[in-house]
Scaffold this active site. Structure first.
Site, mmCIF file in Angstrom:
data_model
loop_
_atom_site.group_PDB
_atom_site.id
_atom_site.type_symbol
_atom_site.label_atom_id
_atom_site.label_comp_id
_atom_site.label_asym_id
_atom_site.label_seq_id
_atom_site.Cartn_x
_atom_site.Cartn_y
_atom_site.Cartn_z
ATOM 1 N N ALA A 106 0.859 -1.235 -0.002
ATOM 2 C CA ALA A 106 0.006 0.180 -0.059
ATOM 3 C C ALA A 106 0.826 1.243 0.061
ATOM 4 C CB ALA A 106 -0.863 -0.041 1.087
ATOM 5 N N LYS A 107 2.149 0.999 0.271
ATOM 6 C CA LYS A 107 3.027 2.361 0.451
ATOM 7 C C LYS A 107 2.382 3.562 0.925
ATOM 8 C CE LYS A 107 5.969 0.183 -2.776
ATOM 9 N NZ LYS A 107 5.402 -0.838 -3.134
ATOM 10 N N ARG A 108 1.741 3.341 2.401
ATOM 11 C CA ARG A 108 1.320 4.313 2.896
ATOM 12 C C ARG A 108 2.132 5.071 3.786
ATOM 13 N NH1 ARG A 108 -2.299 2.559 -0.322
ATOM 14 N NH2 ARG A 108 -4.565 2.450 0.330
#
EC number: 4.1.1.23
Lengths: 275, 275
Positions: B95-97
């Site tokens: 998700a690369k949050r």
């Protein structure tokens, strides 16, 4: 929406306020919990009561994703509601996305096509090919993190890289990317003194400025150092406005808080642009 | 899931393969488009045909979000299906949050609580307080970007910051954060020669390695420089496996591709660990 249209809206409304929609079920007025979609009902009431005072809304995707499918449905309803009822408003999906090229293309599709936001926030760490897929969309805007408003901004963003701070390198490098005219940047209000340097690198770009209000930034300081001859600022406030009251008067109180900020902005715009 | 359990599963299956689930409606077998939920049906078939060869699945959230609410429902069904049918599998929300603290807390809630993933990928740009909310979850893992597999990795990640590359600074700084034992790192396979240096900084951490297959990385090179005495690697392959065939035999062909990788892994594990 074009940046020119955004600029015109700012002069017309005498406001460059953006309201952050961070709906938290533990913080919204408890009577809304009895409705079928409390998050949407909360957002709708805030939007209806503040739309003439603001030029943008910035739903923060985390606060929708935390509620799973129901949350994503509330996000969809919120953006649809704005687009249908207040089509002049600039919409920002505050999503902080960014990944390898084909993945970023899918994120761009999600926010620009499926949800039809005007803009989305992205993170720069993965570089050019993680951001360019967003920039390829005409009349859509990609708001990249430069210098953020939190404490952790000093962990990496201000590190010295070949004689300049990383965030300055990020700004400079991004200007060389394809369709870089579609870039805007996040610059935190808690660091007003940095705006002078930033404006040397990106004199014409819109800057999205979080950190006014709950995070402690000063509007007049930000304007003093950050405003350009097209205003060039979108100042975001979330908690100070949307959680101004926990009672049934929450929308009214939100309007009062938004009005305070808008009045301050009108004064600044009046002084600078004689409108 | 604990890292010890993950390590045991790796030795038992003689595999440290993670299959990336990047379902694209334009690439999946077209006969699936007649089903009610083509994305879920695609994932389910891939999972059923490969689960004994892999230790992890990594749904890439972009490929679900691009399809809006339906996509998010497919994501929910996919993670539920894995958790219910193959509870030993390590699941990664790619998700690369990453955002300011209270927002990152909501993302952590979304992926660790609502969806019940074992881990989530995050971006480091916003620093400590953007990552620590994820690290607070016990037996959940936060996989932070260090050195990615794409071209853009050389824009900022390898910049010299006070005498060392930024990604090394990111690795070093992150070790000082609270609950840093819950950190893993993304290190691209296309940069195998970097693993030696990376292992000096994080000798014990699991590394999630994308870039094998479609992106051109070499498994043997990665293992040579990146493996530690607990294996310490999760090698991800998506397109090369899930899109091995566009026909009705796609799941079977996906298994064949996964088997090729798993056999190579079994040999490497056998040589190094005598299992």
């Amino acid at each position: 929406m074009t940046t020119q249209q955004l600029h015109e809206q700012i002069l017309q409304k005498k406001s460059f306020l953006c309201v952050g929609l961070d709906p938290d079920l533990t913080k919204i007025p408890q009577h809304l919990l009895e409705t079928e979609d409390p998050i949407f009902e909360f957002n709708k009431a805030i939007i209806d009561s503040t739309h003439d005072l603001t030029v943008g809304y910035k739903p923060n995707t985390a606060f929708f994703e935390a509620y799973g499918i129901k949350g994503w449905m509330s996000l969809q309803k919120t953006i649809n509601y704005i687009n249908e009822n207040y089509p002049d408003i600039f919409t920002i999906a505050d999503a902080k996305r960014g990944d390898i090229g084909n993945t970023s293309s899918m994120y761009a599709k999600a926010f620009f096509e499926d949800l039809n936001f005007d803009s989305v926030t992205v993170a720069p760490y993965m570089g050019k090919d993680s951001v360019e897929p967003f920039l390829a969309f005409e009349n859509k805007h990609t708001i990249m993190l430069a210098l953020t408003s939190n404490e952790g901004a000093f962990d990496f963003q201000t590190l010295n890289t070949n004689g300049k701070e990383l965030y300055k390198q990020v700004l400079e490098t991004s200007k060389t990317w394809k369709n870089s005219e579609n870039l805007m940047y996040v610059v935190g209000a808690t660091k007003a003194e940095y705006f002078t340097e930033i404006r040397k690198i990106v004199p014409d770009s819109f800057l999205l400025v979080p950190g006014i209000g709950a995070q402690g930034g000063s509007l007049s300081e930000v304007c003093k150092y950050g405003m350009n001859d097209k205003v060039g600022l979108l100042v975001n406030s979330a908690r100070a406005i949307i959680y101004a009251s926990k009672g049934t008067d929450f929308a009214e109180k939100a309007r009062e808080e938004a009005l305070k900020v808008q009045k301050e902005m009108a004064e600044i715009i009046g002084l600078k642009f004689q409108v």
